[in-house]
Scaffold this motif. Structure first.
Motif, PDB file in Angstrom:
ATOM      1  N   VAL A   1       0.876  -1.374   0.042  1.00  0.00           N
ATOM      2  CA  VAL A   1       0.036  -0.055  -0.099  1.00  0.00           C
ATOM      3  C   VAL A   1       0.954   1.278   0.023  1.00  0.00           C
ATOM      4  O   VAL A   1       1.698   1.359   0.767  1.00  0.00           O
ATOM      5  N   LEU A   2       0.484   2.154  -1.005  1.00  0.00           N
ATOM      6  CA  LEU A   2       1.131   3.514  -1.045  1.00  0.00           C
ATOM      7  C   LEU A   2       0.256   4.262  -0.574  1.00  0.00           C
ATOM      8  O   LEU A   2      -0.836   4.415  -0.786  1.00  0.00           O
ATOM      9  N   ALA A   3       0.694   5.391  -0.067  1.00  0.00           N
ATOM     10  CA  ALA A   3      -0.065   6.749   0.410  1.00  0.00           C
ATOM     11  C   ALA A   3       0.670   8.164   0.093  1.00  0.00           C
ATOM     12  O   ALA A   3       1.987   7.994   0.066  1.00  0.00           O
ATOM     13  N   GLY A   4      -0.227   9.192  -0.285  1.00  0.00           N
ATOM     14  CA  GLY A   4       0.423  10.410  -0.326  1.00  0.00           C
ATOM     15  C   GLY A   4      -0.660  11.357   0.293  1.00  0.00           C
ATOM     16  O   GLY A   4      -1.697  11.035   0.333  1.00  0.00           O
ATOM     17  N   GLY A   5       0.090  12.448   0.598  1.00  0.00           N
ATOM     18  CA  GLY A   5      -0.760  13.527   1.367  1.00  0.00           C
ATOM     19  C   GLY A   5       0.022  14.676   1.868  1.00  0.00           C
ATOM     20  O   GLY A   5       1.189  14.728   1.608  1.00  0.00           O
ATOM     21  N   HIS A   6      -0.522  15.646   2.442  1.00  0.00           N
ATOM     22  CA  HIS A   6       0.217  16.754   3.244  1.00  0.00           C
ATOM     23  C   HIS A   6       0.702  16.396   4.561  1.00  0.00           C
ATOM     24  O   HIS A   6       1.574  16.878   5.134  1.00  0.00           O
ATOM     25  N   GLY A   7      -0.301  15.566   5.215  1.00  0.00           N
ATOM     26  CA  GLY A   7      -0.062  15.003   6.507  1.00  0.00           C
ATOM     27  C   GLY A   7       0.091  16.058   7.668  1.00  0.00           C
ATOM     28  O   GLY A   7       0.104  17.485   7.184  1.00  0.00           O
ATOM     29  N   PRO A   8       0.113  15.826   8.753  1.00  0.00           N
ATOM     30  CA  PRO A   8       0.348  16.820   9.965  1.00  0.00           C
ATOM     31  C   PRO A   8       1.646  17.155  10.214  1.00  0.00           C
ATOM     32  O   PRO A   8       1.841  18.028  11.085  1.00  0.00           O
ATOM     33  N   MET A   9       2.665  16.752   9.473  1.00  0.00           N
ATOM     34  CA  MET A   9       4.200  17.141   9.514  1.00  0.00           C
ATOM     35  C   MET A   9       4.484  16.717  11.014  1.00  0.00           C
ATOM     36  O   MET A   9       5.562  17.212  11.414  1.00  0.00           O
ATOM     37  N   ASP A  10       3.827  15.791  11.742  1.00  0.00           N
ATOM     38  CA  ASP A  10       4.446  15.208  12.907  1.00  0.00           C
ATOM     39  C   ASP A  10       4.537  14.057  12.885  1.00  0.00           C
ATOM     40  O   ASP A  10       3.592  13.283  12.584  1.00  0.00           O
ATOM     41  N   PRO A  11       5.446  13.193  13.101  1.00  0.00           N
ATOM     42  CA  PRO A  11       5.905  11.791  12.798  1.00  0.00           C
ATOM     43  C   PRO A  11       4.962  11.195  13.959  1.00  0.00           C
ATOM     44  O   PRO A  11       4.549  10.000  13.869  1.00  0.00           O
ATOM     45  N   LEU A  12       4.514  11.770  15.176  1.00  0.00           N
ATOM     46  CA  LEU A  12       3.291  11.031  16.104  1.00  0.00           C
ATOM     47  C   LEU A  12       2.207  11.637  15.743  1.00  0.00           C
ATOM     48  O   LEU A  12       1.837  12.599  15.741  1.00  0.00           O
ATOM     49  N   SER A  13       1.217  10.531  15.858  1.00  0.00           N
ATOM     50  CA  SER A  13      -0.234  11.005  15.763  1.00  0.00           C
ATOM     51  C   SER A  13      -0.750  11.513  17.014  1.00  0.00           C
ATOM     52  O   SER A  13      -0.088  11.358  18.091  1.00  0.00           O
ATOM     53  N   PRO A  14      -1.716  12.228  17.156  1.00  0.00           N
ATOM     54  CA  PRO A  14      -2.307  12.985  18.545  1.00  0.00           C
ATOM     55  C   PRO A  14      -2.642  11.724  19.256  1.00  0.00           C
ATOM     56  O   PRO A  14      -2.231  12.001  20.790  1.00  0.00           O
ATOM     57  N   GLY A  15      -2.776  10.570  18.785  1.00  0.00           N
ATOM     58  CA  GLY A  15      -3.048   9.485  19.984  1.00  0.00           C
ATOM     59  C   GLY A  15      -1.752   8.946  20.553  1.00  0.00           C
ATOM     60  O   GLY A  15      -1.861   8.761  21.730  1.00  0.00           O
ATOM     61  N   VAL A  16      -0.759   8.877  19.628  1.00  0.00           N
ATOM     62  CA  VAL A  16       0.432   8.458  20.346  1.00  0.00           C
ATOM     63  C   VAL A  16       0.972   9.521  21.248  1.00  0.00           C
ATOM     64  O   VAL A  16       1.689   9.145  22.409  1.00  0.00           O
ATOM     65  N   VAL A  17       0.845  10.753  20.841  1.00  0.00           N
ATOM     66  CA  VAL A  17       1.355  11.970  22.000  1.00  0.00           C
ATOM     67  C   VAL A  17       0.654  11.877  23.180  1.00  0.00           C
ATOM     68  O   VAL A  17       1.341  11.798  24.154  1.00  0.00           O
ATOM     69  N   LYS A  18      -0.704  11.432  23.224  1.00  0.00           N
ATOM     70  CA  LYS A  18      -1.356  11.287  24.264  1.00  0.00           C
ATOM     71  C   LYS A  18      -1.027  10.218  25.273  1.00  0.00           C
ATOM     72  O   LYS A  18      -0.993  10.381  26.483  1.00  0.00           O
ATOM     73  N   LEU A  19      -0.613   9.093  24.454  1.00  0.00           N
ATOM     74  CA  LEU A  19      -0.394   7.847  25.162  1.00  0.00           C
ATOM     75  C   LEU A  19       1.317   8.132  25.794  1.00  0.00           C
ATOM     76  O   LEU A  19       1.418   7.689  26.998  1.00  0.00           O
ATOM     77  N   LEU A  20       1.985   8.746  24.967  1.00  0.00           N
ATOM     78  CA  LEU A  20       3.363   9.231  25.764  1.00  0.00           C
ATOM     79  C   LEU A  20       3.095   9.821  26.800  1.00  0.00           C
ATOM     80  O   LEU A  20       4.009   9.669  27.855  1.00  0.00           O
ATOM     81  N   LYS A  21       2.346  10.915  26.971  1.00  0.00           N
ATOM     82  CA  LYS A  21       2.256  11.733  28.025  1.00  0.00           C
ATOM     83  C   LYS A  21       1.683  11.030  29.061  1.00  0.00           C
ATOM     84  O   LYS A  21       2.276  11.168  30.223  1.00  0.00           O
ATOM     85  N   ALA A  22       0.851   9.960  28.885  1.00  0.00           N
ATOM     86  CA  ALA A  22      -0.060   9.469  30.073  1.00  0.00           C
ATOM     87  C   ALA A  22       1.052   8.469  30.618  1.00  0.00           C
ATOM     88  O   ALA A  22       0.997   8.068  31.725  1.00  0.00           O
ATOM     89  N   THR A  23       2.159   7.868  29.762  1.00  0.00           N
ATOM     90  CA  THR A  23       2.986   6.734  30.211  1.00  0.00           C
ATOM     91  C   THR A  23       4.127   7.179  30.775  1.00  0.00           C
ATOM     92  O   THR A  23       4.956   6.516  31.289  1.00  0.00           O
ATOM     93  N   SER A  24       4.748   8.532  30.309  1.00  0.00           N
ATOM     94  CA  SER A  24       6.014   9.014  30.742  1.00  0.00           C
ATOM     95  C   SER A  24       6.088   9.333  32.443  1.00  0.00           C
ATOM     96  O   SER A  24       5.022  10.025  32.650  1.00  0.00           O
ATOM     97  N   PRO A  25       7.137   8.845  32.821  1.00  0.00           N
ATOM     98  CA  PRO A  25       7.078   9.275  34.281  1.00  0.00           C
ATOM     99  C   PRO A  25       7.249  10.800  34.745  1.00  0.00           C
ATOM    100  O   PRO A  25       7.605  11.619  33.874  1.00  0.00           O
TER     101      PRO A  25
END
Ligand SMILES: Cc1cc2nc3c(=O)[nH]c(=O)nc-3n(C[C@H](O)[C@H](O)[C@H](O)COP(=O)(O)O)c2cc1C
Length: 193
Positions: A169-193
């Motif tokens: 599968v190939l994909a293209g677009g303009h994307g959010p220019m952040d390698p981490l999705s909002p969901g992953v950012v939230k998860l990192l915040k919740a799990t970081s000490p």
């Protein structure tokens, strides 16, 4: 979109020797792309999943390479694309996805042995590289994945999974220019000490 499809999958060269060869009893498939293809069979098909493309309704299309036309297979995108792509968040940020499938029925005609699979993979690799170059030249971000649920993806593009099977599968677009999705950012915040 049209230029990306044409430059990557379109019929770049016709078959100028077809008549001469036919007179000698030699069959040809009739067209060549910008990437090489095993036996010049063009055994890779391209299916466009249009999510957010200018002047194109959201839906699933098959790209007819030799005619440079899109055939609509389905209006809208009902099934859960996220589930098919194993919840990889990048998929939902894309403007479009292109599913590459291999036509094993074509390959087996010329290569009736397991090496046909090698040819299928090399053809898909060449086309994916060409897509990456062309999409990048159009200033799009690209994303490529081989991580998906085969049966669900085959159903989506309406192929049987035997004679023809989804491969990449190939994909293209303009994307959010952040390698981490909002969901992953939230998860990192919740799990970081
Ligand atoms: C996986 C793969 C295997 C190939 N094997 C051969 C081969 O055994 N002999 C050959 O003459 N050309 C081979 N080719 C080249 C193709 O025949 C060639 O790409 C095709 O005819 C289209 O021509 P073009 O690349 O000049 O457009 C191969 C190409 C690929 C991608």
């Amino acid at each position: 979109m049209s230029d990306i499809l044409f430059t990557t999958f379109g019929k770049i060269h016709g078959d100028s020797h077809k008549t001469k060869l036919a007179k000698r009893g030699i069959l040809t498939v009739g067209y060549r792309r910008s990437s090489p293809s095993a036996g010049c069979l063009q055994a890779t098909e391209a299916y466009l999943i249009a999510l957010n493309v200018n002047n194109l309704e959201r839906g699933i299309y098959h790209y007819r390479s030799h005619q440079h036309i899109l055939t609509k297979l389905k209006d809208g995108i009902d099934p859960d694309l996220s589930q098919i792509l194993c919840h990889q968040s990048f998929a939902l940020d894309a403007s479009f996805l292109i599913v590459l499938s291999s036509r094993f029925d074509k390959l087996w005609w010329k290569y009736p042995h397991s090496r046909a699979y090698r040819s299928a993979l090399m053809d898909v690799g060449h086309l994916s590289q060409t897509f990456s170059l062309v999409a990048t030249a159009h200033k799009l971000n690209t994303w490529l994945t081989g991580y998906f649920i085969d049966d669900l993806l085959n159903d989506l593009i309406k192929v049987d999974g035997h004679k023809e099977h989804s491969m990449f599968v190939l994909a293209g677009g303009h994307g959010p220019m952040d390698p981490l999705s909002p969901g992953v950012v939230k998860l990192l915040k919740a799990t970081s000490p």
